[in-house]
Design an enzyme around this catalytic site. Structure first.
Site, PDB file in Angstrom:
ATOM      1  N   ALA A 228       3.494   3.206  -1.072  1.00  0.00           N
ATOM      2  CA  ALA A 228       2.957   2.516   0.278  1.00  0.00           C
ATOM      3  C   ALA A 228       3.084   3.155   1.463  1.00  0.00           C
ATOM      4  O   ALA A 228       3.123   2.619   2.364  1.00  0.00           O
ATOM      5  CB  ALA A 228       4.348   1.393   0.240  1.00  0.00           C
TER       6      ALA A 228
ATOM      7  N   ASP B  62       0.386   7.608  -4.623  1.00  0.00           N
ATOM      8  CA  ASP B  62       1.399   6.863  -5.339  1.00  0.00           C
ATOM      9  C   ASP B  62       1.236   5.292  -5.141  1.00  0.00           C
ATOM     10  O   ASP B  62       0.118   4.835  -4.442  1.00  0.00           O
ATOM     11  CB  ASP B  62       2.732   7.214  -4.943  1.00  0.00           C
ATOM     12  CG  ASP B  62       3.856   6.906  -6.384  1.00  0.00           C
ATOM     13  OD1 ASP B  62       3.497   6.224  -7.090  1.00  0.00           O
ATOM     14  OD2 ASP B  62       4.625   7.832  -6.291  1.00  0.00           O
ATOM     15  N   HIS B  63       2.047   4.501  -5.744  1.00  0.00           N
ATOM     16  CA  HIS B  63       1.810   3.087  -5.876  1.00  0.00           C
ATOM     17  C   HIS B  63       1.745   2.390  -4.627  1.00  0.00           C
ATOM     18  O   HIS B  63       2.346   2.869  -3.625  1.00  0.00           O
ATOM     19  CB  HIS B  63       2.815   2.472  -6.723  1.00  0.00           C
ATOM     20  CG  HIS B  63       4.181   2.345  -5.832  1.00  0.00           C
ATOM     21  ND1 HIS B  63       4.681   1.544  -4.987  1.00  0.00           N
ATOM     22  CD2 HIS B  63       5.189   3.386  -6.181  1.00  0.00           C
ATOM     23  CE1 HIS B  63       5.855   1.997  -4.758  1.00  0.00           C
ATOM     24  NE2 HIS B  63       6.325   2.976  -5.262  1.00  0.00           N
ATOM     25  N   ASP B  64       0.689   1.287  -4.293  1.00  0.00           N
ATOM     26  CA  ASP B  64       0.640   0.641  -3.063  1.00  0.00           C
ATOM     27  C   ASP B  64       0.211   1.569  -1.922  1.00  0.00           C
ATOM     28  O   ASP B  64       0.306   0.984  -0.705  1.00  0.00           O
ATOM     29  CB  ASP B  64       1.900  -0.107  -2.826  1.00  0.00           C
ATOM     30  CG  ASP B  64       2.115  -1.003  -4.087  1.00  0.00           C
ATOM     31  OD1 ASP B  64       0.984  -1.728  -4.692  1.00  0.00           O
ATOM     32  OD2 ASP B  64       3.386  -0.976  -4.594  1.00  0.00           O
TER      33      ASP B  64
END
Length: 215
Positions: A162, A142-144
């Protein structure tokens, strides 16, 4: 979508089963494959269709062979992948990236050289994958998120936003990792584990919620 611009050599490790997945993805992505290196078959033999064996894995030490091409790591074992990568890089060779056409990569994601992203895998906004990572079928980054060198993510595993994975970490089949957590270098997350807290370097965790494996 980042893919290898130069002809690829696929270094086949272990049973060769993962190498077949890699070769099919390269073919579907329209990448040029010069041939494969394997200790299982003699030079000149066919490997997975029309791909020809160029020699054994000892040829990864051959600087002349490495010129004008890139090497992709056709092995699922993290230790084997690291050994192959280090051999190639020590001889000024280049690692080649393969992304299956059915993989979904955010335009803002960064994919390191030598990484493989399989069919159905998702790499989200702002994610950074370092060199020689392996994102298996249907996995989600997922993101980051940040994956350091050689991280392997098993089929169907889910990393929430993250998450940071240290070099050579292994995330097992269908494991899930909560957002903002840290998985230490060389740590192992067992199949189906649900990780709700940081995992120290070198530790193996299993279960739901994930707990250290007592040997």
């Amino acid at each position: 979508m980042p893919t290898s611009p130069e002809p690829l050599i696929i270094a086949v490790g272990g049973s060769g089963r993962h190498a077949r997945v890699v070769l099919e993805a390269a073919d579907l992505a329209g990448l040029a494959v010069r041939g494969v290196l394997t200790d299982a078959l003699p030079a000149g033999e066919a490997f997975f269709g029309s791909h020809r064996v160029l020699g054994g894995l000892d040829r990864l030490h051959d600087r002349s062979l490495l010129q004008g091409c890139q090497v992709h790591l056709g092995a699922g074992d993290p230790d084997v992948r690291r050994a192959m990568a280090e051999t190639v890089l020590a001889r000024d060779g280049q690692l080649g990236t393969i992304i299956h056409p059915a993989g979904i990569i955010s335009p803002s994601a960064v994919i390191g050289a030598g990484t493989f992203v399989a069919a159905g895998a998702i790499v989200g906004v702002g994610a950074v994958l370092a060199e020689a990572c392996l994102v298996n079928t249907g996995a989600s980054i997922d993101h980051d998120c940040r994956l350091d060198f050689g991280v392997c993510v098993g089929p169907g595993a889910r990393l929430a936003g993250a998450v940071r994975c240290g070099a050579d970490a292994y995330i097992g089949l269908n494991a899930g990792i909560r957002q903002d957590l840290r998985i230490g270098r060389g740590a192992i997350v067992g199949a189906g584990a649900v990780v709700t807290r940081d995992v120290p370097a070198g530790q193996t965790v299993i279960g739901c919620p994930a707990r250290p494996l007592v040997r």
